[in-house]
Design an enzyme around this catalytic site. Structure first.
Site, PDB file in Angstrom:
ATOM      1  N   THR A 141       0.849  -1.191   0.000  1.00  0.00           N
ATOM      2  CA  THR A 141       0.000   0.000   0.000  1.00  0.00           C
ATOM      3  C   THR A 141       0.883   1.238   0.000  1.00  0.00           C
ATOM      4  O   THR A 141       1.902   1.273   0.673  1.00  0.00           O
ATOM      5  CB  THR A 141      -0.882   0.008   1.266  1.00  0.00           C
ATOM      6  OG1 THR A 141      -1.816  -1.062   1.189  1.00  0.00           O
ATOM      7  CG2 THR A 141      -1.652   1.323   1.387  1.00  0.00           C
TER       8      THR A 141
ATOM      9  N   ARG B 201     -14.360  -6.973  -0.107  1.00  0.00           N
ATOM     10  CA  ARG B 201     -13.679  -6.485   1.096  1.00  0.00           C
ATOM     11  C   ARG B 201     -13.007  -5.138   0.854  1.00  0.00           C
ATOM     12  O   ARG B 201     -12.383  -4.899  -0.156  1.00  0.00           O
ATOM     13  CB  ARG B 201     -12.644  -7.517   1.544  1.00  0.00           C
ATOM     14  CG  ARG B 201     -11.809  -7.112   2.777  1.00  0.00           C
ATOM     15  CD  ARG B 201     -10.484  -6.502   2.400  1.00  0.00           C
ATOM     16  NE  ARG B 201      -9.648  -6.247   3.594  1.00  0.00           N
ATOM     17  CZ  ARG B 201      -8.488  -5.588   3.565  1.00  0.00           C
ATOM     18  NH1 ARG B 201      -8.038  -5.109   2.429  1.00  0.00           N
ATOM     19  NH2 ARG B 201      -7.802  -5.401   4.677  1.00  0.00           N
TER      20      ARG B 201
ATOM     21  N   GLY C  15     -10.471  -2.317   2.930  1.00  0.00           N
ATOM     22  CA  GLY C  15      -9.615  -2.117   4.092  1.00  0.00           C
ATOM     23  C   GLY C  15      -9.623  -0.684   4.574  1.00  0.00           C
ATOM     24  O   GLY C  15     -10.579   0.067   4.344  1.00  0.00           O
ATOM     25  N   ASP C  16      -8.536  -0.281   5.216  1.00  0.00           N
ATOM     26  CA  ASP C  16      -8.490   1.036   5.832  1.00  0.00           C
ATOM     27  C   ASP C  16      -8.112   2.158   4.870  1.00  0.00           C
ATOM     28  O   ASP C  16      -8.399   3.321   5.131  1.00  0.00           O
ATOM     29  CB  ASP C  16      -7.493   1.034   6.996  1.00  0.00           C
ATOM     30  CG  ASP C  16      -6.074   0.755   6.513  1.00  0.00           C
ATOM     31  OD1 ASP C  16      -5.869  -0.298   5.882  1.00  0.00           O
ATOM     32  OD2 ASP C  16      -5.178   1.577   6.770  1.00  0.00           O
TER      33      ASP C  16
ATOM     34  N   GLY D 254      -5.623  -3.847   7.508  1.00  0.00           N
ATOM     35  CA  GLY D 254      -6.686  -2.855   7.468  1.00  0.00           C
ATOM     36  C   GLY D 254      -7.795  -2.992   8.481  1.00  0.00           C
ATOM     37  O   GLY D 254      -8.285  -1.993   9.020  1.00  0.00           O
TER      38      GLY D 254
END
Length: 359
Positions: free
Chosen positions: A222, A250, A252-253, A276
């Site tokens: 990331t 899904r 994540g953060d 995440g």
């Protein structure tokens, strides 16, 4: 006689209270001076980037790969630093820097995005303006070449904060952003990683295998950037392909404002990278800002508390990069490594991959 003694007692008590008040006032003044003296602008402008955190070990890295990562980190951060040095905005610096990382197959964002269980690439990104607290994000896109561009377009050209899936792609087309065929995101390295994970799933027969320790580490890559410009404005951005073998849409953060990305001119700008689910639960990026705002912690102390204590206690791992309104820079992580680089207003460049003693 009694009256005289009473007057003496009153005088002594009054003098003692007065002296105590004076001492308290002096102590408070000294404390205030000490606190304020640390709040000095150390950098007129500054920029920090990351390329993900995880089990990144020197013994597993070839000299050629290490050189390639360092070269791309330097290329990206110099783009952003040039914008800042010429008086450009922190938002422009963050966006342009991240596009360089998104265009590289080395990182889990844009061109180098990992594959989902369905063998597709689903990308997420977010950006935030510390001056206005305006923010934009996109999630689950498959055809937008540079998701960070989409995140900024959502922030500036829509009444929303986050768009997802096909709707986000339609908006991207309307905004004139670069659209590519989904095959653009195919890289053999990422696809082979997915195949290995699927084979491991079959061997262990665990439907939730992508949550185990070895598989979650395949997420690292990331990318993110934080910057402070000459006008004192902070900005942060994050972009990712998510977690290898992710299912069911899904997210994540990375696209979640307050978890993966946060910027506030009163405190700091933060971009997160890690597992995440735990960064969302801990609201990592905002929590660092809140500790500074409400408890008066320094950026370094706040970041350390969240990354070295709060996140691990929940069961997660990862790291953050951050810059505060005074230009202090932080790169905090609790994993074996984190691709990272920073540059200050003096042009000092720092690049790291592993823990400090292994760089």
């Amino acid at each position: 006689m009694k009256n005289t003694l009473l007057l003496i007692v009153i005088f002594v008590l009054f003098s003692t209270c007065k002296n105590k008040e004076e001492l308290n006032a002096i102590s408070h003044k000294q404390h205030k001076t000490t606190v304020d003296s640390t709040k000095i602008k150390v950098n007129e402008f500054a920029i920090v980037i990351h390329g993900g955190a995880g089990t990144i070990l020197k013994k597993n890295m070839t000299p050629e790969d290490e050189a390639a990562y360092k070269a791309k980190l330097e290329e990206a951060i110099r783009i952003g630093h040039k914008i800042l040095s010429e008086g450009g905005s922190s938002l422009d610096a963050v966006e342009k820097t991240i596009t360089i990382l998104e265009d590289s197959p080395l990182f889990n964002a844009g061109k180098g995005a990992v594959f989902t269980h369905a063998e597709t690439n689903e990308l997420d990104a977010s950006i935030m303006d510390g001056k206005t607290l305006n923010a934009g994000a996109s999630a689950g896109t498959r055809t937008v070449k540079n998701p960070i561009n989409l995140a900024r377009a959502v922030m500036e050209n829509s009444p929303h904060v986050m768009l997802s899936g096909s709707g986000a792609e339609t908006f991207a087309q309307e905004q004139g952003l670069t659209i590519v065929d989904s095959t653009y995101f195919f890289t053999e390295n990422r696809f082979n990683s997915l195949k290995r994970i699927k084979e491991r799933e079959e061997e262990t027969n665990k439907k939730s295998a992508f949550y185990d320790g070895t598989i979650k580490d395949s997420k690292f890559g990331t990318v993110g950037c934080v910057a402070l410009d000459k006008n004192g404005n902070l900005a942060a951005g994050t972009s990712t392909g998510g977690m290898t073998n992710k299912r069911w849409g899904r997210i994540g953060d990375a696209p979640i404002i307050g978890a993966g990305t946060y910027a506030n001119n009163n405190t700091c700008a933060v971009s997160s990278t890690g597992w995440g689910e735990f960064f969302i639960r801990a609201m990592v990026a905002h929590d660092i800002s809140a500790l500074m705002d409400y408890k008066g912690l320094s950026l370094q102390a706040a970041a350390r508390k969240v990354i070295q204590k709060k996140v691990p206690e929940l069961g997660g791992d990862g790291g953050i990069i951050a810059v505060d309104k005074y230009g202090n820079l932080v790169m905090e992580f609790n994993t074996a490594g984190m691709y990272r680089a920073s540059m200050n207003d003096k042009g000092k460049l720092t690049i790291g991959i592993y823990k400090e003693n292994d760089n």
